[in-house]
Design a protein around this motif. Structure first.
Motif, PDB file in Angstrom:
ATOM      1  N   MET A 165      -2.312-102.768  -0.824  1.00 58.15           N
ATOM      2  CA  MET A 165      -3.076-102.710  -2.072  1.00 58.15           C
ATOM      3  C   MET A 165      -4.370-103.528  -1.952  1.00 58.15           C
ATOM      4  O   MET A 165      -5.427-103.111  -2.449  1.00 58.15           O
ATOM      5  N   LEU A 166      -4.305-104.677  -1.297  1.00 61.58           N
ATOM      6  CA  LEU A 166      -5.486-105.502  -1.093  1.00 61.58           C
ATOM      7  C   LEU A 166      -6.515-104.757  -0.261  1.00 61.58           C
ATOM      8  O   LEU A 166      -7.706-104.753  -0.579  1.00 61.58           O
ATOM      9  N   LEU A 167      -6.092-104.099   0.799  1.00 58.23           N
ATOM     10  CA  LEU A 167      -7.005-103.317   1.637  1.00 58.23           C
ATOM     11  C   LEU A 167      -7.665-102.200   0.826  1.00 58.23           C
ATOM     12  O   LEU A 167      -8.871-101.957   0.955  1.00 58.23           O
ATOM     13  N   GLU A 168      -6.869-101.518   0.019  1.00 59.51           N
ATOM     14  CA  GLU A 168      -7.414-100.422  -0.790  1.00 59.51           C
ATOM     15  C   GLU A 168      -8.435-100.942  -1.804  1.00 59.51           C
ATOM     16  O   GLU A 168      -9.467-100.318  -2.032  1.00 59.51           O
ATOM     17  N   SER A 169      -8.145-102.087  -2.400  1.00 55.15           N
ATOM     18  CA  SER A 169      -9.073-102.639  -3.384  1.00 55.15           C
ATOM     19  C   SER A 169     -10.358-103.112  -2.715  1.00 55.15           C
ATOM     20  O   SER A 169     -11.439-102.983  -3.293  1.00 55.15           O
ATOM     21  N   LEU A 170     -10.269-103.654  -1.510  1.00 54.55           N
ATOM     22  CA  LEU A 170     -11.463-104.065  -0.788  1.00 54.55           C
ATOM     23  C   LEU A 170     -12.308-102.854  -0.428  1.00 54.55           C
ATOM     24  O   LEU A 170     -13.539-102.901  -0.448  1.00 54.55           O
ATOM     25  N   LYS A 171     -11.656-101.752  -0.107  1.00 58.19           N
ATOM     26  CA  LYS A 171     -12.346-100.521   0.238  1.00 58.19           C
ATOM     27  C   LYS A 171     -13.098 -99.972  -0.976  1.00 58.19           C
ATOM     28  O   LYS A 171     -14.172 -99.403  -0.850  1.00 58.19           O
ATOM     29  N   GLU A 172     -12.545-100.182  -2.156  1.00 57.69           N
ATOM     30  CA  GLU A 172     -13.173 -99.704  -3.380  1.00 57.69           C
ATOM     31  C   GLU A 172     -14.277-100.616  -3.869  1.00 57.69           C
ATOM     32  O   GLU A 172     -14.958-100.342  -4.842  1.00 57.69           O
ATOM     33  N   GLY A 173     -14.472-101.752  -3.225  1.00 57.65           N
ATOM     34  CA  GLY A 173     -15.591-102.619  -3.540  1.00 57.65           C
ATOM     35  C   GLY A 173     -15.261-103.834  -4.374  1.00 57.65           C
ATOM     36  O   GLY A 173     -16.166-104.556  -4.783  1.00 57.65           O
ATOM     37  N   PHE A 174     -13.990-104.119  -4.655  1.00 60.01           N
ATOM     38  CA  PHE A 174     -13.658-105.334  -5.405  1.00 60.01           C
ATOM     39  C   PHE A 174     -13.850-106.541  -4.511  1.00 60.01           C
ATOM     40  O   PHE A 174     -13.575-106.501  -3.319  1.00 60.01           O
ATOM     41  N   ASN A 175     -14.326-107.618  -5.094  1.00 55.85           N
ATOM     42  CA  ASN A 175     -14.565-108.821  -4.324  1.00 55.85           C
ATOM     43  C   ASN A 175     -13.710-109.940  -4.926  1.00 55.85           C
ATOM     44  O   ASN A 175     -13.857-110.270  -6.097  1.00 55.85           O
ATOM     45  N   TYR A 176     -12.813-110.525  -4.115  1.00 50.16           N
ATOM     46  CA  TYR A 176     -11.905-111.552  -4.604  1.00 50.16           C
ATOM     47  C   TYR A 176     -12.306-112.949  -4.154  1.00 50.16           C
ATOM     48  O   TYR A 176     -11.503-113.853  -4.142  1.00 50.16           O
ATOM     49  N   GLU A 177     -13.543-113.128  -3.759  1.00 48.37           N
ATOM     50  CA  GLU A 177     -13.975-114.460  -3.317  1.00 48.37           C
ATOM     51  C   GLU A 177     -14.104-115.384  -4.518  1.00 48.37           C
ATOM     52  O   GLU A 177     -14.382-114.950  -5.627  1.00 48.37           O
ATOM     53  N   ASN A 178     -13.898-116.676  -4.270  1.00 51.17           N
ATOM     54  CA  ASN A 178     -14.056-117.666  -5.340  1.00 51.17           C
ATOM     55  C   ASN A 178     -15.534-117.792  -5.695  1.00 51.17           C
ATOM     56  O   ASN A 178     -16.384-117.812  -4.808  1.00 51.17           O
ATOM     57  N   ARG A 179     -15.835-117.893  -6.943  1.00 50.28           N
ATOM     58  CA  ARG A 179     -17.242-118.018  -7.368  1.00 50.28           C
ATOM     59  C   ARG A 179     -17.489-119.371  -7.932  1.00 50.28           C
ATOM     60  O   ARG A 179     -16.835-120.039  -8.542  1.00 50.28           O
TER      61      ARG A 179
END
Length: 165
Positions: free
Chosen positions: A151-165
């Motif tokens: 699921m994480l790979l799929e979300s990264l492929k869709e452009g979601f960014n989970y980096e800390n801001r």
């Protein structure tokens, strides 16, 4: 006097014979006690001191568990790449043979750099760990981790960014 001496020598002979018989009797008594103790204290293999139905029931449980464990682990191993051979825990059954009572498979959990290959490998890991009927805690944990990573790979492929801001 000769009669008296003969009587005394015969009497002493009988007395010596009686003493020897007494000594032999004591030796026999000690040997009997020793052999009785050894018979009760040692295990003699081959003697039936159990119920045949109980023996067969326990033996069948060992055989069924062995078959179940080996099938379970072989199903896991056939679903994804492994890093080692299947490992089994064994116990000696009532017939003196070894029976599997547990087992494990080490999956290759390295993730390829290519996202498509990674997704396929994670799917294989999820399927391999959850392909058996009765999941162990380790099986469920591996399937869950593989599914989350997918699921994480799929979300990264869709452009979601989970980096800390």
């Amino acid at each position: 006097m000769e009669i008296y001496d003969s009587y005394q020598s015969a009497s002493s002979l009988y007395q010596q014979i009686a003493i020897k018989k007494s000594e032999l009797s004591n030796i026999d008594k000690k040997e009997f006690q020793k052999s009785t103790f050894e018979k009760n204290d040692t295990v003699v293999l081959g003697e039936k001191n159990y119920d045949e139905n109980d023996y067969q029931r326990v033996l069948n449980k060992f055989k069924n568990k062995d078959n179940e464990i080996k099938t379970h682990e072989q199903i896991h191993a056939s679903g994804a790449q492994t890093t080692t051979a299947i490992s089994y825990n064994y116990q000696v059954g009532p017939d003196g043979k070894l029976y599997a009572t547990g087992g494990s498979v080490r999956f290759d959990t390295s993730i390829p750099k290519d996202p498509q290959s990674a997704k396929m490998k994670l799917e294989q890991l999820k399927d391999a760990s959850s392909s058996v009927g009765a999941l162990s805690g380790a099986d469920a944990s591996i399937a869950q981790a593989a599914n989350l990573n997918k699921m994480l790979l799929e979300s990264l492929k869709e452009g979601f960014n989970y980096e800390n801001r």
